[in-house]
Design a protein around this motif. Structure first.
Motif, PDB file in Angstrom:
ATOM      1  N   VAL A   4       0.843  -1.205   0.000  1.00 29.24           N
ATOM      2  CA  VAL A   4       0.000   0.000   0.000  1.00 29.24           C
ATOM      3  C   VAL A   4       0.875   1.250   0.000  1.00 29.24           C
ATOM      4  O   VAL A   4       0.592   2.229  -0.706  1.00 29.24           O
ATOM      5  CB  VAL A   4      -0.939  -0.001   1.224  1.00 29.24           C
ATOM      6  CG1 VAL A   4      -1.675   1.323   1.329  1.00 29.24           C
ATOM      7  CG2 VAL A   4      -1.929  -1.160   1.130  1.00 29.24           C
ATOM      8  N   ALA A   5       1.955   1.217   0.776  1.00 26.80           N
ATOM      9  CA  ALA A   5       2.853   2.367   0.853  1.00 26.80           C
ATOM     10  C   ALA A   5       3.509   2.637  -0.501  1.00 26.80           C
ATOM     11  O   ALA A   5       3.554   3.783  -0.978  1.00 26.80           O
ATOM     12  CB  ALA A   5       3.924   2.127   1.915  1.00 26.80           C
ATOM     13  N   TRP A   6       3.999   1.568  -1.140  1.00 23.87           N
ATOM     14  CA  TRP A   6       4.641   1.748  -2.447  1.00 23.87           C
ATOM     15  C   TRP A   6       3.630   2.163  -3.508  1.00 23.87           C
ATOM     16  O   TRP A   6       3.938   2.992  -4.375  1.00 23.87           O
ATOM     17  CB  TRP A   6       5.363   0.464  -2.867  1.00 23.87           C
ATOM     18  CG  TRP A   6       6.651   0.232  -2.153  1.00 23.87           C
ATOM     19  CD1 TRP A   6       6.952  -0.770  -1.280  1.00 23.87           C
ATOM     20  CD2 TRP A   6       7.837   1.040  -2.242  1.00 23.87           C
ATOM     21  NE1 TRP A   6       8.233  -0.645  -0.815  1.00 23.87           N
ATOM     22  CE2 TRP A   6       8.808   0.457  -1.406  1.00 23.87           C
ATOM     23  CE3 TRP A   6       8.170   2.189  -2.964  1.00 23.87           C
ATOM     24  CZ2 TRP A   6      10.091   0.994  -1.248  1.00 23.87           C
ATOM     25  CZ3 TRP A   6       9.448   2.721  -2.820  1.00 23.87           C
ATOM     26  CH2 TRP A   6      10.387   2.129  -1.976  1.00 23.87           C
ATOM     27  N   GLY A   9       2.964   5.777  -3.396  1.00 22.50           N
ATOM     28  CA  GLY A   9       3.991   6.512  -4.127  1.00 22.50           C
ATOM     29  C   GLY A   9       3.723   6.516  -5.617  1.00 22.50           C
ATOM     30  O   GLY A   9       3.929   7.529  -6.300  1.00 22.50           O
ATOM     31  N   THR A  10       3.237   5.387  -6.143  1.00 20.98           N
ATOM     32  CA  THR A  10       2.905   5.290  -7.559  1.00 20.98           C
ATOM     33  C   THR A  10       1.770   6.242  -7.919  1.00 20.98           C
ATOM     34  O   THR A  10       1.838   6.970  -8.915  1.00 20.98           O
ATOM     35  CB  THR A  10       2.484   3.849  -7.914  1.00 20.98           C
ATOM     36  OG1 THR A  10       3.543   2.950  -7.581  1.00 20.98           O
ATOM     37  CG2 THR A  10       2.168   3.721  -9.399  1.00 20.98           C
ATOM     38  N   LEU A  11       0.713   6.226  -7.106  1.00 23.65           N
ATOM     39  CA  LEU A  11      -0.452   7.068  -7.374  1.00 23.65           C
ATOM     40  C   LEU A  11      -0.085   8.554  -7.345  1.00 23.65           C
ATOM     41  O   LEU A  11      -0.475   9.324  -8.227  1.00 23.65           O
ATOM     42  CB  LEU A  11      -1.556   6.789  -6.345  1.00 23.65           C
ATOM     43  CG  LEU A  11      -2.104   5.354  -6.301  1.00 23.65           C
ATOM     44  CD1 LEU A  11      -3.140   5.229  -5.193  1.00 23.65           C
ATOM     45  CD2 LEU A  11      -2.710   4.956  -7.622  1.00 23.65           C
ATOM     46  N   VAL A  12       0.669   8.945  -6.310  1.00 24.43           N
ATOM     47  CA  VAL A  12       1.075  10.343  -6.187  1.00 24.43           C
ATOM     48  C   VAL A  12       1.968  10.746  -7.363  1.00 24.43           C
ATOM     49  O   VAL A  12       1.825  11.840  -7.922  1.00 24.43           O
ATOM     50  CB  VAL A  12       1.810  10.574  -4.850  1.00 24.43           C
ATOM     51  CG1 VAL A  12       2.426  11.980  -4.806  1.00 24.43           C
ATOM     52  CG2 VAL A  12       0.850  10.394  -3.685  1.00 24.43           C
ATOM     53  N   MET A 223       5.001  -4.658  -6.428  1.00 30.55           N
ATOM     54  CA  MET A 223       4.793  -6.013  -6.935  1.00 30.55           C
ATOM     55  C   MET A 223       5.636  -7.042  -6.190  1.00 30.55           C
ATOM     56  O   MET A 223       5.367  -8.240  -6.272  1.00 30.55           O
ATOM     57  CB  MET A 223       5.100  -6.070  -8.428  1.00 30.55           C
ATOM     58  CG  MET A 223       4.056  -5.369  -9.282  1.00 30.55           C
ATOM     59  SD  MET A 223       4.345  -5.586 -11.056  1.00 30.55           S
ATOM     60  CE  MET A 223       2.915  -4.713 -11.727  1.00 30.55           C
ATOM     61  N   LEU A 224       6.645  -6.589  -5.452  1.00 29.50           N
ATOM     62  CA  LEU A 224       7.456  -7.504  -4.650  1.00 29.50           C
ATOM     63  C   LEU A 224       6.738  -7.933  -3.370  1.00 29.50           C
ATOM     64  O   LEU A 224       7.077  -8.950  -2.777  1.00 29.50           O
ATOM     65  CB  LEU A 224       8.788  -6.845  -4.278  1.00 29.50           C
ATOM     66  CG  LEU A 224       9.760  -6.541  -5.416  1.00 29.50           C
ATOM     67  CD1 LEU A 224      10.982  -5.806  -4.876  1.00 29.50           C
ATOM     68  CD2 LEU A 224      10.183  -7.816  -6.135  1.00 29.50           C
ATOM     69  N   PHE A 225       5.742  -7.146  -2.947  1.00 24.34           N
ATOM     70  CA  PHE A 225       5.105  -7.380  -1.655  1.00 24.34           C
ATOM     71  C   PHE A 225       3.683  -7.917  -1.748  1.00 24.34           C
ATOM     72  O   PHE A 225       3.103  -8.280  -0.733  1.00 24.34           O
ATOM     73  CB  PHE A 225       5.091  -6.082  -0.838  1.00 24.34           C
ATOM     74  CG  PHE A 225       6.445  -5.628  -0.408  1.00 24.34           C
ATOM     75  CD1 PHE A 225       7.087  -6.211   0.674  1.00 24.34           C
ATOM     76  CD2 PHE A 225       7.105  -4.611  -1.094  1.00 24.34           C
ATOM     77  CE1 PHE A 225       8.345  -5.788   1.066  1.00 24.34           C
ATOM     78  CE2 PHE A 225       8.360  -4.186  -0.707  1.00 24.34           C
ATOM     79  CZ  PHE A 225       8.984  -4.778   0.372  1.00 24.34           C
ATOM     80  N   THR A 226       3.112  -7.950  -2.954  1.00 26.71           N
ATOM     81  CA  THR A 226       1.742  -8.423  -3.067  1.00 26.71           C
ATOM     82  C   THR A 226       1.478  -8.980  -4.458  1.00 26.71           C
ATOM     83  O   THR A 226       2.344  -8.905  -5.342  1.00 26.71           O
ATOM     84  CB  THR A 226       0.737  -7.289  -2.764  1.00 26.71           C
ATOM     85  OG1 THR A 226      -0.578  -7.828  -2.670  1.00 26.71           O
ATOM     86  CG2 THR A 226       0.760  -6.222  -3.843  1.00 26.71           C
ATOM     87  N   GLU A 227       0.285  -9.560  -4.650  1.00 25.64           N
ATOM     88  CA  GLU A 227      -0.069 -10.146  -5.931  1.00 25.64           C
ATOM     89  C   GLU A 227      -0.376  -9.057  -6.958  1.00 25.64           C
ATOM     90  O   GLU A 227      -0.747  -7.934  -6.629  1.00 25.64           O
ATOM     91  CB  GLU A 227      -1.299 -11.051  -5.771  1.00 25.64           C
ATOM     92  CG  GLU A 227      -1.066 -12.240  -4.854  1.00 25.64           C
ATOM     93  CD  GLU A 227      -2.327 -13.070  -4.687  1.00 25.64           C
ATOM     94  OE1 GLU A 227      -3.415 -12.583  -5.079  1.00 25.64           O
ATOM     95  OE2 GLU A 227      -2.230 -14.192  -4.181  1.00 25.64           O
ATOM     96  N   VAL A 228      -0.225  -9.422  -8.231  1.00 20.64           N
ATOM     97  CA  VAL A 228      -0.483  -8.483  -9.316  1.00 20.64           C
ATOM     98  C   VAL A 228      -1.930  -8.005  -9.266  1.00 20.64           C
ATOM     99  O   VAL A 228      -2.228  -6.845  -9.553  1.00 20.64           O
ATOM    100  CB  VAL A 228      -0.183  -9.143 -10.681  1.00 20.64           C
ATOM    101  CG1 VAL A 228      -0.540  -8.196 -11.822  1.00 20.64           C
ATOM    102  CG2 VAL A 228       1.278  -9.532 -10.763  1.00 20.64           C
ATOM    103  N   THR A 229      -2.860  -8.888  -8.881  1.00 12.77           N
ATOM    104  CA  THR A 229      -4.270  -8.517  -8.800  1.00 12.77           C
ATOM    105  C   THR A 229      -4.478  -7.354  -7.836  1.00 12.77           C
ATOM    106  O   THR A 229      -5.213  -6.412  -8.123  1.00 12.77           O
ATOM    107  CB  THR A 229      -5.119  -9.721  -8.317  1.00 12.77           C
ATOM    108  OG1 THR A 229      -4.839 -10.846  -9.132  1.00 12.77           O
ATOM    109  CG2 THR A 229      -6.598  -9.396  -8.384  1.00 12.77           C
ATOM    110  N   THR A 230      -3.803  -7.406  -6.697  1.00 12.26           N
ATOM    111  CA  THR A 230      -3.909  -6.329  -5.715  1.00 12.26           C
ATOM    112  C   THR A 230      -3.308  -5.038  -6.255  1.00 12.26           C
ATOM    113  O   THR A 230      -3.862  -3.951  -6.058  1.00 12.26           O
ATOM    114  CB  THR A 230      -3.191  -6.723  -4.410  1.00 12.26           C
ATOM    115  OG1 THR A 230      -3.735  -7.965  -3.939  1.00 12.26           O
ATOM    116  CG2 THR A 230      -3.362  -5.655  -3.341  1.00 12.26           C
ATOM    117  N   VAL A 231      -2.179  -5.165  -6.943  1.00 17.31           N
ATOM    118  CA  VAL A 231      -1.519  -3.990  -7.516  1.00 17.31           C
ATOM    119  C   VAL A 231      -2.426  -3.302  -8.525  1.00 17.31           C
ATOM    120  O   VAL A 231      -2.583  -2.078  -8.524  1.00 17.31           O
ATOM    121  CB  VAL A 231      -0.180  -4.378  -8.177  1.00 17.31           C
ATOM    122  CG1 VAL A 231       0.382  -3.206  -8.990  1.00 17.31           C
ATOM    123  CG2 VAL A 231       0.825  -4.805  -7.121  1.00 17.31           C
TER     124      VAL A 231
END
Length: 282
Positions: A4-6, A9-12, A223-231
């Motif tokens: 969520v934190a990373w 950063g992507t969204l911002v 993508m290192l911390f969660t599934e692609v679906t969540t990303v």
């Protein structure tokens, strides 16, 4: 929480890049903006490379594919930046979410990836989502919508080639050559309408150059911390977020058709990356 934190950063990063593009629209040519984006990105990457204790290999043996990727990526960015200056920000982001749909089609044609019922459903939903947003036949269709769709197709080709390059090239190398190759392209195409930036234009160019790198870096880390679906689901939050930015900064309306069409494209993207049960069990 790390993902969520990373992704935050992507969204911002994507939203700041869109704001920068909107602020420079009509002041500097898009080609010139892309030239400075590449120059700032290349400078930042060289600093990281020189300061890093572990030197990343940036040599490439796949020059043809690297050139192909960056030509399409450059013109994808061009169309995206043009659209930012002509359309509501939320509509540009919504149409950009067709990239995974075009990627499915292109990968099936050129990489001979298997066409499944799941992929057909995903593509169909994505097309319906686009039709709802663009609304052909309802009114005079803004040509800017097709510019953004063309940009999405260019991005899809670029991503398909990146998928092939990622087997042998590091992420740093791909980003490095992206800036290195696109730098002269942007320079040559901007010479005819060249204007030296002044005042806060330099600030927005710096924002665009740095957020172009940080967006992709944060996305890769997520993508290192969660599934692609969540990303993908979290990445879709860009749409309401940029819609809010458009409302607050530029008094842009958010239409129900945009929300409905965007929702269908989110569903299409989730279906396209969902792995079959048998594949998950193996």
């Amino acid at each position: 929480m790390h993902a969520v934190a990373w992704m935050s950063g992507t969204l911002v990063s994507f939203c700041l890049m869109a704001i920068g593009a909107r602020e420079l629209s009509g002041e500097l040519s898009v080609f010139q903006t892309l030239f400075f984006r590449s120059a700032i990105g290349l400078f930042a990457l060289l600093l990281v490379f020189l300061m890093s204790r572990r030197k990343t290999v940036i040599r490439t043996d796949r020059v043809g594919l690297t050139l192909l990727r960056n030509v399409f990526h450059f013109f994808g960015q061009y169309g995206w930046f043009v659209g930012i200056g002509l359309l509501p920000l939320a509509e540009v982001f919504a149409l950009e979410f067709t990239v995974p749909i075009w990627t499915l089609i292109i990968a099936a044609i050129f990489l001979r990836e298997k066409i499944t019922v799941r992929k057909i459903v995903a593509v169909s939903l994505g097309i319906v989502g686009v039709l709802i947003i663009v609304q052909p036949g309802y009114a005079i269709i803004d040509s800017a919508s097709f510019i953004v769709l063309a940009a999405a197709i260019c991005y899809a080709i670029s991503y398909t080639v990146t998928r092939a390059l990622s087997v042998s090239e590091s992420a740093f190398s791909i980003l490095f050559y992206m800036c290195l190759i696109q730098l002269p392209i942007g320079l040559i195409l901007s010479l005819e309408d060249w204007l030296w930036p002044a005042g806060e234009q330099w600030l927005w160019l710096l924002v665009i150059g740095l957020t172009a790198l940080s967006a992709h870096y944060c996305l890769a880390k997520a993508m290192l911390f969660t599934e692609v679906t969540t990303v993908v689901t979290l990445d879709f939050l860009r749409l309401p977020l940029i819609g809010l930015v458009g409302i607050l900064l530029y008094a842009e309306p958010v239409k129900a058709s945009l929300i409905l069409g965007g929702g269908l494209m989110l569903l299409a993207n989730l279906i396209s990356i969902k792995q079959p049960t048998k594949a998950r069990e193996n």
